[in-house]
Motif scaffolding. Structure first.
Motif, PDB file in Angstrom:
ATOM      1  N   GLY A  37       0.809  -1.212   0.000  1.00  0.00           N
ATOM      2  CA  GLY A  37       0.000   0.000   0.000  1.00  0.00           C
ATOM      3  C   GLY A  37       0.841   1.259   0.000  1.00  0.00           C
ATOM      4  O   GLY A  37       0.559   2.213  -0.736  1.00  0.00           O
ATOM      5  N   ARG A  38       1.881   1.295   0.827  1.00  0.00           N
ATOM      6  CA  ARG A  38       2.747   2.478   0.873  1.00  0.00           C
ATOM      7  C   ARG A  38       3.336   2.771  -0.504  1.00  0.00           C
ATOM      8  O   ARG A  38       3.399   3.925  -0.945  1.00  0.00           O
ATOM      9  CB  ARG A  38       3.886   2.265   1.878  1.00  0.00           C
ATOM     10  CG  ARG A  38       3.450   2.260   3.325  1.00  0.00           C
ATOM     11  CD  ARG A  38       4.644   2.177   4.267  1.00  0.00           C
ATOM     12  NE  ARG A  38       4.204   2.036   5.653  1.00  0.00           N
ATOM     13  CZ  ARG A  38       4.987   2.174   6.714  1.00  0.00           C
ATOM     14  NH1 ARG A  38       6.265   2.463   6.554  1.00  0.00           N
ATOM     15  NH2 ARG A  38       4.505   2.023   7.934  1.00  0.00           N
ATOM     16  N   LEU A  39       3.768   1.720  -1.165  1.00  0.00           N
ATOM     17  CA  LEU A  39       4.430   1.898  -2.455  1.00  0.00           C
ATOM     18  C   LEU A  39       3.456   2.377  -3.526  1.00  0.00           C
ATOM     19  O   LEU A  39       3.748   3.308  -4.281  1.00  0.00           O
ATOM     20  CB  LEU A  39       5.086   0.583  -2.867  1.00  0.00           C
ATOM     21  CG  LEU A  39       5.988   0.590  -4.095  1.00  0.00           C
ATOM     22  CD1 LEU A  39       6.981   1.739  -4.036  1.00  0.00           C
ATOM     23  CD2 LEU A  39       6.721  -0.723  -4.200  1.00  0.00           C
ATOM     24  N   THR A  40       2.288   1.764  -3.609  1.00  0.00           N
ATOM     25  CA  THR A  40       1.354   2.120  -4.674  1.00  0.00           C
ATOM     26  C   THR A  40       0.787   3.525  -4.507  1.00  0.00           C
ATOM     27  O   THR A  40       0.353   4.134  -5.489  1.00  0.00           O
ATOM     28  CB  THR A  40       0.191   1.115  -4.759  1.00  0.00           C
ATOM     29  OG1 THR A  40      -0.411   0.957  -3.476  1.00  0.00           O
ATOM     30  CG2 THR A  40       0.677  -0.236  -5.244  1.00  0.00           C
ATOM     31  N   PHE A  41       0.802   4.068  -3.288  1.00  0.00           N
ATOM     32  CA  PHE A  41       0.313   5.424  -3.068  1.00  0.00           C
ATOM     33  C   PHE A  41       1.430   6.471  -3.150  1.00  0.00           C
ATOM     34  O   PHE A  41       1.172   7.659  -2.968  1.00  0.00           O
ATOM     35  CB  PHE A  41      -0.383   5.526  -1.705  1.00  0.00           C
ATOM     36  CG  PHE A  41      -1.803   5.036  -1.721  1.00  0.00           C
ATOM     37  CD1 PHE A  41      -2.847   5.895  -2.031  1.00  0.00           C
ATOM     38  CD2 PHE A  41      -2.097   3.714  -1.442  1.00  0.00           C
ATOM     39  CE1 PHE A  41      -4.161   5.445  -2.051  1.00  0.00           C
ATOM     40  CE2 PHE A  41      -3.404   3.248  -1.458  1.00  0.00           C
ATOM     41  CZ  PHE A  41      -4.443   4.116  -1.769  1.00  0.00           C
ATOM     42  N   MET A 165      13.662   4.355  -2.005  1.00  0.00           N
ATOM     43  CA  MET A 165      12.875   3.594  -1.041  1.00  0.00           C
ATOM     44  C   MET A 165      13.395   3.730   0.386  1.00  0.00           C
ATOM     45  O   MET A 165      12.615   3.724   1.342  1.00  0.00           O
ATOM     46  CB  MET A 165      12.868   2.112  -1.431  1.00  0.00           C
ATOM     47  CG  MET A 165      12.353   1.832  -2.833  1.00  0.00           C
ATOM     48  SD  MET A 165      10.668   2.379  -3.087  1.00  0.00           S
ATOM     49  CE  MET A 165       9.824   1.245  -2.029  1.00  0.00           C
ATOM     50  N   ALA A 166      14.716   3.847   0.536  1.00  0.00           N
ATOM     51  CA  ALA A 166      15.308   3.828   1.878  1.00  0.00           C
ATOM     52  C   ALA A 166      15.734   5.203   2.385  1.00  0.00           C
ATOM     53  O   ALA A 166      16.085   5.334   3.560  1.00  0.00           O
ATOM     54  CB  ALA A 166      16.524   2.896   1.896  1.00  0.00           C
ATOM     55  N   ARG A 167      15.701   6.236   1.525  1.00  0.00           N
ATOM     56  CA  ARG A 167      16.140   7.559   1.968  1.00  0.00           C
ATOM     57  C   ARG A 167      15.248   8.694   1.473  1.00  0.00           C
ATOM     58  O   ARG A 167      14.748   9.505   2.254  1.00  0.00           O
ATOM     59  CB  ARG A 167      17.583   7.818   1.513  1.00  0.00           C
ATOM     60  CG  ARG A 167      18.129   9.164   1.985  1.00  0.00           C
ATOM     61  CD  ARG A 167      19.552   9.407   1.531  1.00  0.00           C
ATOM     62  NE  ARG A 167      20.489   8.472   2.108  1.00  0.00           N
ATOM     63  CZ  ARG A 167      21.016   8.584   3.338  1.00  0.00           C
ATOM     64  NH1 ARG A 167      20.679   9.602   4.112  1.00  0.00           N
ATOM     65  NH2 ARG A 167      21.872   7.689   3.783  1.00  0.00           N
ATOM     66  N   GLY A 177      11.005   5.312   3.265  1.00  0.00           N
ATOM     67  CA  GLY A 177       9.674   4.720   3.331  1.00  0.00           C
ATOM     68  C   GLY A 177       9.485   3.740   4.467  1.00  0.00           C
ATOM     69  O   GLY A 177       8.359   3.336   4.749  1.00  0.00           O
ATOM     70  N   ARG A 178      10.577   3.349   5.105  1.00  0.00           N
ATOM     71  CA  ARG A 178      10.537   2.419   6.239  1.00  0.00           C
ATOM     72  C   ARG A 178       9.696   1.183   5.934  1.00  0.00           C
ATOM     73  O   ARG A 178       8.772   0.826   6.672  1.00  0.00           O
ATOM     74  CB  ARG A 178      10.039   3.122   7.504  1.00  0.00           C
ATOM     75  CG  ARG A 178      11.008   4.187   7.998  1.00  0.00           C
ATOM     76  CD  ARG A 178      10.651   4.704   9.374  1.00  0.00           C
ATOM     77  NE  ARG A 178      11.655   5.661   9.848  1.00  0.00           N
ATOM     78  CZ  ARG A 178      11.635   6.263  11.030  1.00  0.00           C
ATOM     79  NH1 ARG A 178      10.638   5.998  11.881  1.00  0.00           N
ATOM     80  NH2 ARG A 178      12.577   7.109  11.383  1.00  0.00           N
ATOM     81  N   LEU A 179      10.046   0.534   4.842  1.00  0.00           N
ATOM     82  CA  LEU A 179       9.412  -0.735   4.519  1.00  0.00           C
ATOM     83  C   LEU A 179       9.987  -1.830   5.412  1.00  0.00           C
ATOM     84  O   LEU A 179      10.918  -1.600   6.185  1.00  0.00           O
ATOM     85  CB  LEU A 179       9.646  -1.077   3.049  1.00  0.00           C
ATOM     86  CG  LEU A 179       9.178  -0.058   2.005  1.00  0.00           C
ATOM     87  CD1 LEU A 179       9.397  -0.607   0.610  1.00  0.00           C
ATOM     88  CD2 LEU A 179       7.725   0.332   2.206  1.00  0.00           C
TER      89      LEU A 179
END
Length: 467
Positions: A37-41, A165-167, A177-179
């Motif tokens: 969800g985080r990624l798709t938004f 993604m990480a920064r 994004g703290r996945l």
């Protein structure tokens, strides 16, 4: 022991975040679902809708963009992940709290993120940034370490994906994004930095997957997942990377030719000839003439299904190596040993694309224009953030104006810099960043642009068009 090891590899703890229950008791939503969800938004994901897959700035709605390609890869990856999880469960190695569907979700997360760092105009965008760095070696290299310069001179979309993604996703806090650690692990296709030796005989060492600025983040992921360290900064692949890679390999190899057929570069008859060896036996028995009557999308779906099945045969034969990240081939290349006739047909698709698609005049013209656009943008923006500016130095008058136009969020290359630039003079703000960080700010900005925005901004900054 194997179940315990898989429990570590499939860790749902978050990068710089606290550990929560894997599944929400009220909704059934898992931590891997939350990653999806985080990624798709995210805005970075949305921008893929206007980034090139093969045919840049295509006018046809049918032709795939980087976004539609990514969604297709995620669908194939989800299927591979579920099949992989089912195999682990049959062997008694899948941790009790996980289901095969959970592995399908986390592989699809990595697939959604795999191209998110690609610059405008496809892979030619990467080459344009690399060429720009080499052209400006005299202005860049004296102000940074060799490894830092290589981050730019060998600019890599995979490394930029991890960086986003990480920064860069959320610049106010560490971890972006703290996945979950598993999602990051499944994204690190080439788990080494630019300073390490390239070895094309090893699928994990063909490129690099993080910049020097993000090395500590990559090491945090490695340590948490227990991935074997071979030397400082280079470590073993996560097993789910192989599935993400296979989903991408299968998808682009098949659908690039489907797009080429729509663009009238490959005939229906030729496409049927190429896909026939990749179809199930009952369809192969019909012959090319009968296949010609079928819809192209049906043939494509069947071919992807057969390639997915063939990849899972390789997985079952090399599970221990995959678990420890010691398998040296991409899974699709392993098919050469198990089902050579399918692998030969797969390679024939690539040969056809090289001969008919990637050399098409329309593709080459826009790719060349992409070199000019991206190189031109980098040339202009370096005037706003010159690597050689030192204490007491002054920006040029044009550089000062351009600095005021430069989006300030891109200056926050470290969380502690967030919100510190608004009241500073341009030179003071520039000096807050090291020369290396200034170049990263520029490449972060340009690589994140869509094709259309890059083209428009280049026209404005070079005076071709006035807004």
């Amino acid at each position: 022991m194997s179940q315990e090891r898989w429990g570590q590899l499939l860790d749902h703890k978050r990068l710089y975040g606290s550990r929560h229950a894997f599944e929400d008791a009220a909704t059934g939503r898992t931590q891997f679902d939350a990653d999806f969800g985080r990624l798709t938004f995210s805005s970075a994901f949305r921008r893929l809708q206007d980034k090139t897959q093969v045919f840049p700035l295509a006018k046809s709605d049918y032709t795939r963009t980087r976004l539609t390609h990514t969604l297709e890869v995620a669908n194939v990856g989800r299927g591979l992940g579920k099949a992989f999880g089912k195999h682990l469960r049959e062997r008694g190695e899948l941790p009790d709290h996980l289901s095969p569907e959970d592995l399908g979700t986390v592989v699809s997360v990595a697939c959604l993120a795999h191209d998110i760092g690609n610059p405008p105009f496809g892979h030619s965008g990467e080459a344009a940034i690399q060429e720009w760095a080499v052209r400006h070696v005299g202005e860049l290299k004296p102000h940074m370490t060799e490894a830092e310069f290589q981050d730019i001179a060998r600019f890599e979309g995979n490394a930029q994906s991890f960086r986003i993604m990480a920064r860069l996703w959320d610049r106010e806090r560490a971890g972006g994004g703290r996945l979950t650690f598993t999602s990051y692990g499944a994204l690190l296709k080439y788990p080494q930095g630019s300073g390490h030796t390239v070895d094309r005989s090893d699928c994990a060492r063909k490129k690099f997957n993080y910049t020097q600025a993000d090395a500590a983040l990559a090491e945090t992921v490695r340590a948490e997942l227990g991935l074997t360290q071979y030397e400082p900064g280079r470590f073993a692949r996560h097993p789910l990377v192989y599935l993400m890679e296979a989903a991408d390999d299968i998808s682009y190899r098949v659908v690039d030719l489907e797009d080429a057929h729509d663009a009238r570069l490959v005939s229906k008859e030729r496409l049927c000839q190429l896909l026939e060896p990749l179809l199930p036996a009952n369809l192969r028995a019909r012959g090319v003439a009968e296949l010609h009557r079928m819809d192209v999308s049906a043939l494509r779906a069947q071919a992807i299904g057969e390639l997915t099945r063939a990849v899972m045969v390789v997985v079952r034969g090399h599970l221990d190596e995959l678990r420890e990240g010691t398998y040296k081939q991409a899974l699709i290349d392993g098919v050469a040993d198990t089902e050579p006739q399918i692998y030969a047909a797969f390679e024939a698709l690539g040969a056809e694309a090289k001969a008919k698609v990637y050399v098409d005049e329309r593709v080459l013209q826009v790719e060349y224009a992409g070199f000019k656009v991206i190189g031109g943008l980098l040339d202009e923006l370096m005037g706003a953030l010159p690597p050689g500016l030192g204490e007491g130095g002054k920006l040029s008058r044009s550089g000062e104006k351009l600095f005021k136009l430069f989006p300030k969020k891109y200056l926050s290359v470290r969380p502690e810099l967030h919100g510190t630039f608004h009241d500073l003079k341009p030179e003071e703000a520039v000096l807050k960043l090291t020369p290396y960080e200034r170049v990263l700010a520029i490449t972060d900005y340009v690589s994140g642009m869509t094709d259309s925005y890059a083209l428009e901004l280049h026209q404005i900054l070079t005076g071709v068009r006035v807004p």
